[in-house]
Design a protein around this motif. Sequence first.
Motif, PDB file in Angstrom:
ATOM      1  N   ASN A 181       1.184  13.220  54.551  1.00  0.00           N
ATOM      2  CA  ASN A 181       0.650  12.714  53.285  1.00  0.00           C
ATOM      3  C   ASN A 181      -0.511  11.752  53.546  1.00  0.00           C
ATOM      4  O   ASN A 181      -0.404  10.548  53.343  1.00  0.00           O
ATOM      5  CB  ASN A 181       1.776  12.043  52.494  1.00  0.00           C
ATOM      6  CG  ASN A 181       1.420  11.837  51.048  1.00  0.00           C
ATOM      7  OD1 ASN A 181       0.430  12.363  50.552  1.00  0.00           O
ATOM      8  ND2 ASN A 181       2.233  11.059  50.355  1.00  0.00           N
ATOM      9  N   GLY A 196      -2.238   9.499  50.648  1.00  0.00           N
ATOM     10  CA  GLY A 196      -1.639   9.843  49.357  1.00  0.00           C
ATOM     11  C   GLY A 196      -2.011  11.208  48.813  1.00  0.00           C
ATOM     12  O   GLY A 196      -1.786  11.488  47.631  1.00  0.00           O
ATOM     13  N   GLN A 229       0.750  12.916  46.787  1.00  0.00           N
ATOM     14  CA  GLN A 229       1.531  12.104  45.842  1.00  0.00           C
ATOM     15  C   GLN A 229       1.841  12.847  44.548  1.00  0.00           C
ATOM     16  O   GLN A 229       2.955  12.780  44.037  1.00  0.00           O
ATOM     17  CB  GLN A 229       0.824  10.782  45.546  1.00  0.00           C
ATOM     18  CG  GLN A 229       0.971   9.744  46.639  1.00  0.00           C
ATOM     19  CD  GLN A 229       2.394   9.552  47.124  1.00  0.00           C
ATOM     20  OE1 GLN A 229       2.691   9.819  48.287  1.00  0.00           O
ATOM     21  NE2 GLN A 229       3.288   9.104  46.270  1.00  0.00           N
ATOM     22  N   ALA A 230       0.872  13.542  43.983  1.00  0.00           N
ATOM     23  CA  ALA A 230       1.110  14.261  42.724  1.00  0.00           C
ATOM     24  C   ALA A 230       2.135  15.378  42.923  1.00  0.00           C
ATOM     25  O   ALA A 230       2.990  15.608  42.063  1.00  0.00           O
ATOM     26  CB  ALA A 230      -0.200  14.819  42.175  1.00  0.00           C
ATOM     27  N   LEU A 277       4.578  15.399  45.189  1.00  0.00           N
ATOM     28  CA  LEU A 277       5.888  14.755  45.351  1.00  0.00           C
ATOM     29  C   LEU A 277       6.426  14.268  44.010  1.00  0.00           C
ATOM     30  O   LEU A 277       7.631  14.391  43.735  1.00  0.00           O
ATOM     31  CB  LEU A 277       5.788  13.600  46.350  1.00  0.00           C
ATOM     32  CG  LEU A 277       5.447  14.016  47.785  1.00  0.00           C
ATOM     33  CD1 LEU A 277       5.144  12.793  48.635  1.00  0.00           C
ATOM     34  CD2 LEU A 277       6.557  14.845  48.395  1.00  0.00           C
ATOM     35  N   ALA A 278       5.546  13.754  43.166  1.00  0.00           N
ATOM     36  CA  ALA A 278       5.963  13.312  41.828  1.00  0.00           C
ATOM     37  C   ALA A 278       6.467  14.493  41.008  1.00  0.00           C
ATOM     38  O   ALA A 278       7.460  14.381  40.278  1.00  0.00           O
ATOM     39  CB  ALA A 278       4.806  12.612  41.112  1.00  0.00           C
ATOM     40  N   TRP A 279       5.798  15.645  41.134  1.00  0.00           N
ATOM     41  CA  TRP A 279       6.233  16.848  40.424  1.00  0.00           C
ATOM     42  C   TRP A 279       7.618  17.273  40.893  1.00  0.00           C
ATOM     43  O   TRP A 279       8.483  17.620  40.080  1.00  0.00           O
ATOM     44  CB  TRP A 279       5.210  17.963  40.628  1.00  0.00           C
ATOM     45  CG  TRP A 279       5.623  19.278  40.053  1.00  0.00           C
ATOM     46  CD1 TRP A 279       5.784  19.594  38.734  1.00  0.00           C
ATOM     47  CD2 TRP A 279       5.956  20.454  40.782  1.00  0.00           C
ATOM     48  NE1 TRP A 279       6.184  20.915  38.606  1.00  0.00           N
ATOM     49  CE2 TRP A 279       6.293  21.458  39.849  1.00  0.00           C
ATOM     50  CE3 TRP A 279       5.978  20.757  42.143  1.00  0.00           C
ATOM     51  CZ2 TRP A 279       6.663  22.742  40.238  1.00  0.00           C
ATOM     52  CZ3 TRP A 279       6.333  22.037  42.529  1.00  0.00           C
ATOM     53  CH2 TRP A 279       6.672  23.009  41.573  1.00  0.00           C
ATOM     54  N   ASP A 323       9.933  15.362  42.232  1.00  0.00           N
ATOM     55  CA  ASP A 323      10.895  14.374  41.734  1.00  0.00           C
ATOM     56  C   ASP A 323      11.169  14.592  40.246  1.00  0.00           C
ATOM     57  O   ASP A 323      12.302  14.428  39.781  1.00  0.00           O
ATOM     58  CB  ASP A 323      10.387  12.955  42.003  1.00  0.00           C
ATOM     59  CG  ASP A 323      10.367  12.625  43.495  1.00  0.00           C
ATOM     60  OD1 ASP A 323      11.113  13.284  44.272  1.00  0.00           O
ATOM     61  OD2 ASP A 323       9.607  11.729  43.884  1.00  0.00           O
ATOM     62  N   HIS A 324      10.142  14.970  39.500  1.00  0.00           N
ATOM     63  CA  HIS A 324      10.310  15.279  38.076  1.00  0.00           C
ATOM     64  C   HIS A 324      11.183  16.523  37.901  1.00  0.00           C
ATOM     65  O   HIS A 324      12.026  16.586  37.004  1.00  0.00           O
ATOM     66  CB  HIS A 324       8.941  15.475  37.421  1.00  0.00           C
ATOM     67  CG  HIS A 324       8.999  15.687  35.947  1.00  0.00           C
ATOM     68  ND1 HIS A 324       9.449  14.728  35.064  1.00  0.00           N
ATOM     69  CD2 HIS A 324       8.680  16.775  35.193  1.00  0.00           C
ATOM     70  CE1 HIS A 324       9.401  15.205  33.837  1.00  0.00           C
ATOM     71  NE2 HIS A 324       8.939  16.456  33.888  1.00  0.00           N
ATOM     72  N   ARG A 338      15.576  18.943  47.253  1.00  0.00           N
ATOM     73  CA  ARG A 338      14.385  18.079  47.304  1.00  0.00           C
ATOM     74  C   ARG A 338      14.263  17.439  48.679  1.00  0.00           C
ATOM     75  O   ARG A 338      13.172  17.260  49.210  1.00  0.00           O
ATOM     76  CB  ARG A 338      14.468  17.028  46.191  1.00  0.00           C
ATOM     77  CG  ARG A 338      13.472  15.866  46.288  1.00  0.00           C
ATOM     78  CD  ARG A 338      12.044  16.347  46.192  1.00  0.00           C
ATOM     79  NE  ARG A 338      11.118  15.258  46.323  1.00  0.00           N
ATOM     80  CZ  ARG A 338      10.642  14.808  47.483  1.00  0.00           C
ATOM     81  NH1 ARG A 338      11.006  15.352  48.626  1.00  0.00           N
ATOM     82  NH2 ARG A 338       9.773  13.812  47.513  1.00  0.00           N
ATOM     83  N   GLU A 348       8.399  13.648  54.408  1.00  0.00           N
ATOM     84  CA  GLU A 348       6.992  13.237  54.415  1.00  0.00           C
ATOM     85  C   GLU A 348       6.739  12.110  55.397  1.00  0.00           C
ATOM     86  O   GLU A 348       7.630  11.310  55.692  1.00  0.00           O
ATOM     87  CB  GLU A 348       6.537  12.817  53.021  1.00  0.00           C
ATOM     88  CG  GLU A 348       7.172  11.542  52.532  1.00  0.00           C
ATOM     89  CD  GLU A 348       6.598  11.062  51.214  1.00  0.00           C
ATOM     90  OE1 GLU A 348       5.404  10.695  51.175  1.00  0.00           O
ATOM     91  OE2 GLU A 348       7.357  11.030  50.245  1.00  0.00           O
TER      92      GLU A 348
END
Length: 194
Positions: A134, A137, A140-141, A143-145, A147-148, A160, A165
């Motif tokens: 990573n 960053g 990051q987007a 990983l956020a997806w 997690d969502h 997950r 990372e």
Amino acid sequence: MQRLCVFCGSSPGRRPIHAESARSLGKIMAARGQALVYGGGHVGLMGVLADAILEAGGEVIGVIPQSMVDKELAHTGISKLHIVGTMHERKALMADLADGFAALPGAFGTADELFEILTWAQLGLHAKPVAILNIDGFFQALLAWLDHAVAEGFLKPKHRRLLQEAEDAEKLVNLLSSYRPEPAKGKWLERRDL
């Protein structure tokens, strides 16, 4: 870990940090005696990574479809180059040759390869480590997806955790080398997992 498969861009990206990180990873892998398995190209981060390992005296194994060889995208100076008929054959052979997987920045091809190998892990087709580097960053987007997707009930937390990372090359190699799969609990994919 003797062979690490790395998925990465056929472009170097706009910022020098991406190529610098690929070079750093290559030097670390060569110093540890870890061979690279990759898409066989001489362009972008693929070429930077392969060249760094070769310059440090390491082994580089490329897997590339004939159509890309025809477009003169193959790296002709690597240790071994497997030429295959299709992209599907390419991904399958890279998976067979590798002890673990990492992704550096890239786009569609990198995402395709990363998610296919994660899906295979989720389905129990392999128990090899999978991680992303990573850089600054970049992921990051993504990983956020993921997690969502967990929060919304589309992805189980245990699945997950299949994607690890690291933020620098040294940590990435250490993370992959020390990986131990979670103990299996019954079937690899329960009916409720579908």
